[in-house]
Write a protein that holds these residues in place. Structure first.
Motif, PDB file in Angstrom:
ATOM      1  N   HIS A  12       0.831  -1.204   0.000  1.00  0.00           N
ATOM      2  CA  HIS A  12       0.000   0.000   0.000  1.00  0.00           C
ATOM      3  C   HIS A  12       0.862   1.250   0.000  1.00  0.00           C
ATOM      4  O   HIS A  12       2.021   1.237   0.407  1.00  0.00           O
ATOM      5  CB  HIS A  12      -0.995   0.016   1.167  1.00  0.00           C
ATOM      6  N   ILE A  13       0.264   2.316  -0.497  1.00  0.00           N
ATOM      7  CA  ILE A  13       0.910   3.618  -0.573  1.00  0.00           C
ATOM      8  C   ILE A  13       0.069   4.577   0.260  1.00  0.00           C
ATOM      9  O   ILE A  13      -1.160   4.521   0.232  1.00  0.00           O
ATOM     10  CB  ILE A  13       1.040   4.078  -2.040  1.00  0.00           C
ATOM     11  N   THR A  14       0.732   5.439   1.021  1.00  0.00           N
ATOM     12  CA  THR A  14       0.040   6.250   2.022  1.00  0.00           C
ATOM     13  C   THR A  14       0.312   7.730   1.813  1.00  0.00           C
ATOM     14  O   THR A  14       1.445   8.123   1.513  1.00  0.00           O
ATOM     15  CB  THR A  14       0.510   5.857   3.438  1.00  0.00           C
ATOM     16  N   THR A  15      -0.720   8.536   1.991  1.00  0.00           N
ATOM     17  CA  THR A  15      -0.550   9.976   2.042  1.00  0.00           C
ATOM     18  C   THR A  15      -1.310  10.522   3.241  1.00  0.00           C
ATOM     19  O   THR A  15      -2.268   9.903   3.719  1.00  0.00           O
ATOM     20  CB  THR A  15      -1.022  10.657   0.742  1.00  0.00           C
ATOM     21  N   VAL A  16      -0.875  11.683   3.721  1.00  0.00           N
ATOM     22  CA  VAL A  16      -1.427  12.272   4.944  1.00  0.00           C
ATOM     23  C   VAL A  16      -2.267  13.496   4.601  1.00  0.00           C
ATOM     24  O   VAL A  16      -1.852  14.350   3.808  1.00  0.00           O
ATOM     25  CB  VAL A  16      -0.288  12.662   5.911  1.00  0.00           C
ATOM     26  N   VAL A  17      -3.454  13.559   5.190  1.00  0.00           N
ATOM     27  CA  VAL A  17      -4.335  14.721   5.082  1.00  0.00           C
ATOM     28  C   VAL A  17      -4.820  15.059   6.489  1.00  0.00           C
ATOM     29  O   VAL A  17      -4.530  14.342   7.448  1.00  0.00           O
ATOM     30  CB  VAL A  17      -5.533  14.447   4.144  1.00  0.00           C
TER      31      VAL A  17
END
Length: 238
Positions: A12-17
């Protein structure tokens, strides 16, 4: 080619918001019919939701910025958790202590951070999950965006991290792409910094997919590109 003993495939690939954005995106993206890698879950200082883009999960999370400064990270499933420490040592790669998450007496995941493949903004890591998160695939179920599958995970490697990355991938030479028995390929470009750029996603109609994803709350980048957090999703035909 020497069989890999560390990396099995990109999981999985993760980004932060921020948390309100995560809540809104969770509702709208699941509303498009994208399969859940896992549902929205909130804990003090950390919240996460996973969206299945055919053959990889896109994780969107909100974090306590005092505890976690990263903008994004890429997580690989290890070949064998039981022999992972030995395999990393054989390649000369140091690692942080294994972080085992257990809830109600049941193992959830074990994560391994790699200092040699991390910056203040991004990181490559290993994690084995003990419950099913690869819920569909390799193609996505029918959805309003027309997402079919993910063609590639796109990252950039700088000279400072290149040697460690080659050891991690157990590659004698620098390669532009890596294929796996599961999940999308990994496409690697050269850069002056370590970056996790995003995904190339195959769709029935890229323009239609872009509109649906923008309507769901993603950021317009171009006619066939959308942004979410620090990541870019390049939309192409399948």
């Amino acid at each position: 080619m020497t069989p890999r003993t560390i990396v099995a495939f990109p999981d999985h690939i993760t980004t932060v918001v921020d948390l309100p954005t995560l809540r809104a995106l969770s509702k709208s993206l699941f509303g498009l019919g994208l399969g859940p890698g896992w549902p929205l879950a909130e804990q003090p200082g950390f919240a996460t939701a996973g969206f299945r883009l055919g053959n990889i999960n896109l994780e969107i999370c909100a974090v306590d910025r005092k505890e976690n400064p990263l903008d994004d990270w890429l997580t690989f499933e290890p070949v064998d958790l039981d022999t992972l420490a030995e395999s990393l040592a054989a390649q000369g790669l140091s690692h942080d202590p294994f972080d085992a998450m257990i809830a109600g007496g049941h193992p959830i995941y074990t994560r391994v951070d790699l200092p040699a493949l991390a910056t203040n903004q991004t990181a490559l890591q290993l994690c084995h999950t003990f419950y099913p998160t690869r819920t569909t695939g390799p193609e996505a179920p029918t959805n309003s965006a027309g997402v079919v599958r993910t063609r590639s995970v796109n990252i950039a490697i700088d000279p400072t991290h290149q040697a460690a990355f080659n050891l991690f991938m157990q590659s004698a030479t620098t390669q532009e792409n890596y294929t796996f028995t599961d999940g999308p390929e990994l496409v690697v470009s050269s850069s002056d910094t370590l970056r996790v750029d995003g995904l190339t996603v195959e769709c029935v109609d890229p323009s239609r997919a872009a509109k649906a994803l923008i309507d769901a709350g993603l950021r317009h980048v171009s006619d066939t590109e959308v942004g979410i957090g620090s990541l870019t999703l390049q939309l192409t035909t399948n």
